[in-house]
Scaffold this active site. Structure first.
Site, PDB file in Angstrom:
ATOM      1  N   ALA A 141       0.887   3.322   7.330  1.00 37.73           N
ATOM      2  CA  ALA A 141       1.153   4.721   7.657  1.00 37.73           C
ATOM      3  C   ALA A 141      -0.126   5.478   8.007  1.00 37.73           C
ATOM      4  O   ALA A 141      -0.074   6.610   8.458  1.00 37.73           O
ATOM      5  CB  ALA A 141       1.854   5.414   6.493  1.00 37.73           C
TER       6      ALA A 141
ATOM      7  N   ASN B  88       0.806  -1.214   0.000  1.00 35.05           N
ATOM      8  CA  ASN B  88       0.000   0.000   0.000  1.00 35.05           C
ATOM      9  C   ASN B  88       0.845   1.272   0.000  1.00 35.05           C
ATOM     10  O   ASN B  88       0.911   1.987  -1.005  1.00 35.05           O
ATOM     11  CB  ASN B  88      -0.949  -0.011   1.214  1.00 35.05           C
ATOM     12  CG  ASN B  88      -2.122   0.931   1.038  1.00 35.05           C
ATOM     13  OD1 ASN B  88      -2.023   1.937   0.344  1.00 35.05           O
ATOM     14  ND2 ASN B  88      -3.228   0.610   1.674  1.00 35.05           N
ATOM     15  N   ASP B  89       1.506   1.560   1.097  1.00 34.44           N
ATOM     16  CA  ASP B  89       2.238   2.820   1.227  1.00 34.44           C
ATOM     17  C   ASP B  89       3.342   2.970   0.184  1.00 34.44           C
ATOM     18  O   ASP B  89       3.605   4.080  -0.286  1.00 34.44           O
ATOM     19  CB  ASP B  89       2.856   2.928   2.625  1.00 34.44           C
ATOM     20  CG  ASP B  89       1.789   2.961   3.709  1.00 34.44           C
ATOM     21  OD1 ASP B  89       0.727   3.560   3.460  1.00 34.44           O
ATOM     22  OD2 ASP B  89       2.024   2.388   4.788  1.00 34.44           O
ATOM     23  N   VAL B  90       3.997   1.866  -0.181  1.00 35.72           N
ATOM     24  CA  VAL B  90       5.150   1.947  -1.087  1.00 35.72           C
ATOM     25  C   VAL B  90       4.735   2.123  -2.536  1.00 35.72           C
ATOM     26  O   VAL B  90       5.589   2.229  -3.428  1.00 35.72           O
ATOM     27  CB  VAL B  90       6.047   0.702  -0.946  1.00 35.72           C
ATOM     28  CG1 VAL B  90       6.600   0.613   0.467  1.00 35.72           C
ATOM     29  CG2 VAL B  90       5.301  -0.571  -1.326  1.00 35.72           C
TER      30      VAL B  90
END
Length: 498
Positions: A467, A425-427
């Site tokens: 995050a 997700n965040d990356v």
């Protein structure tokens, strides 16, 4: 009492152990040689432990009184203590063996954090033992004053080693406990910002260093215990404000701390193997932390200071319900990928949770059989610890040549037909490049949005990344959401490819 003199053969054995540890690190630099590296590490540690046990056999001294001659002091092996040591080793080995066999790969990050905490605690306990009984460690001289009881004066250099070892060990312990709680879900992944935390941290650090300097001239108990207590507190304060997106760097940083704590205690114990091992772990962990900070566009100094977590109100579950998005099926995904020339698979923590790495490799093999080029893109901080995704893919026997790091593959997304994102997700969040209010702003991400089609596996649209922010990628025109358990979805795609 213990014999502290190290014989020449013991020094040679420790040197051989040190060489094995260096070869172990060298082997662990690549998945292809990681098993060989582990073997070198096991051999080196076995040599170090056996050498230490042989050269530090506990003994007791008896006085033999004879009418025919003078009293003779006889030293014999203290078998009671030997049995206690071997029993402790046995219990520890059994716990380690059971843990290694039962631990799930998804829980590996928190296991690593737990191990770091044990290393830090061990350093503190060794330091406490050395302070309470310095003569047993050979770090003091017995002073007999004119009036009063004799007492042991710890050597000034040993006081520096004790102070630093206990301080670093205590910071490692409390910091690792917080990291474990966050990784294990017992604490939230969002940063916890304390008012004036930077001033508090600087004041505590200055206080610890000042006390260590004072400890060199005065070994009063209150100084030693103050160093220990303040170090436990600052370890807690350093990790609490760090958010989930930065947790892989935290694990690497704590690994470095544990190494330096072990090295400091190695000086106290007069053990060159501990010094070598601690220095290797400490320096390699620091280098890895620096590399990861560069990959995340973070300041290395701010990582050490524990001030790089950020709070954010951006995104969140509520944002997912207001924006249009497209939903696809396993059959849609199978058709798109089978018609593609190149598919780049981006694994993340969602793949680890679902334990989908084996069926993912099966999907990749089927696509290759149909003439599709398949590659795997790994972000430096994908998962919850450094190398998390590499380990999972290696476990599933994904060819090493198919796995690429961010800087090696990011330029290929623009020429790729399908980017298949499974739990990362965040990356993959484009907001890291555009939204200055985002807690992940400035972190280099995989440019999956540049692919012709993005297939994104996710359990539901309501969740957010570690995050705590929503992903703009979900709502792009070229993105198709595959909402299901990752393993179940990939299994359905494999069936559709038949």
């Amino acid at each position: 009492m213990h014999e502290l003199t190290v014989s020449p053969w013991a020094s040679l054995a420790y040197l051989v152990a040190g060489v094995c540890f260096i070869l172990a690190l060298r082997g662990l630099s690549s998945p292809a040689s990681s098993q060989r590296g582990n073997r070198f590490g096991i051999i080196g540690m076995t040599i170090a432990v056996v050498t230490t046990l042989v050269t530090h056999v506990p003994v007791v001294q008896h006085l033999l009184v004879s009418d025919a001659g003078p009293t003779v002091a006889v030293r014999t092996i203290d078998w009671v203590t030997v049995v206690e040591i071997l029993a402790a080793i046995g219990v520890g080995a059994a716990i380690g063996l059971v843990t290694a066999r039962r631990i799930a790969m998804t829980a590996m990050p928190q296991l690593v954090a737990a191990f770091h905490s044990l290393v830090g605690l061990a350093a503190v306990l060794v330091g406490v033992a050395a302070y309470l009984n310095p003569q047993a460690f050979g770090i003091s001289d017995l002073v007999i004053p004119l009036i009063g009881q004799p007492f042991a004066v710890i050597h000034p250099v040993s006081r520096i080693e004790l102070g630093l070892g206990v301080a670093i060990g205590a910071i490692t312990f409390s910091g690792s406990v917080i990291a474990f709680l966050k990784l294990n879900g017992n604490m939230g992944g969002k940063p916890i910002m304390l008012p004036g935390r930077h001033v508090i941290n600087i004041a505590l650090l200055a206080g610890i260093l000042g006390l260590i300097a004072y400890f060199v001239t005065n070994q009063e108990p209150w100084i030693f215990w103050s160093i220990t207590l303040l170090s436990f507190v600052i370890g807690f304060l350093l990790i609490v404000p760090i958010g989930g997106a930065d947790m892989p760097v935290v694990v690497s940083m704590l690994n470095s701390y544990s190494g330096w704590a072990a090295a400091a205690m190695g000086f106290t114990l007069h053990n060159s193997a501990m010094i070598i091992t601690g220095a290797l772990v400490g320096s390699s962990g620091a280098i890895l932390s620096y590399i990861m900070c560069r990959a995340m566009n973070r300041s290395f100094i701010s990582v050490i200071a524990g001030g790089f977590g950020q709070s954010s109100d951006a995104g969140g579950p509520a944002a997912a319900s207001d924006r249009p998005w497209k939903r696809g099926s396993a059959e849609d995904a199978a058709f798109l990928m089978s018609q593609a020339e190149q598919v780049i698979i981006v694994p993340g923590y969602g793949m680890a949770v679902a334990q989908a790495q084996h069926v993912l490799r099966e999907m990749g093999d089927k696509l290759k059989a149909e003439g599709v080029r398949v590659k795997y893109a790994i972000h430096p901080v994908a998962g919850r610890m450094p190398g998390h995704m590499n380990v999972l893919l290696a476990e599933a026997n994904v060819p090493y040549d198919d796995v690429f790091e961010l800087e090696d593959i990011n330029s290929e997304f623009a020429q790729t037909d399908v980017a298949f994102v499974i739990g990362a997700n965040d990356v993959t969040n484009p907001a890291a490049k555009t939204d200055k209010s985002s807690p992940i702003y400035g972190m280099p991400v995989l440019d999956v949005e540049k692919a012709k089609t993005v297939l994104f596996i996710k359990r539901s649209m309501g969740g957010v990344g570690y995050a705590g922010v929503d992903n703009d990628l979900f709502y792009r025109d070229n993105t198709m959401m595959l909402l299901a358990d990752a393993k179940k979805m990939v299994e359905d795609i494999v069936k559709a490819l038949d």
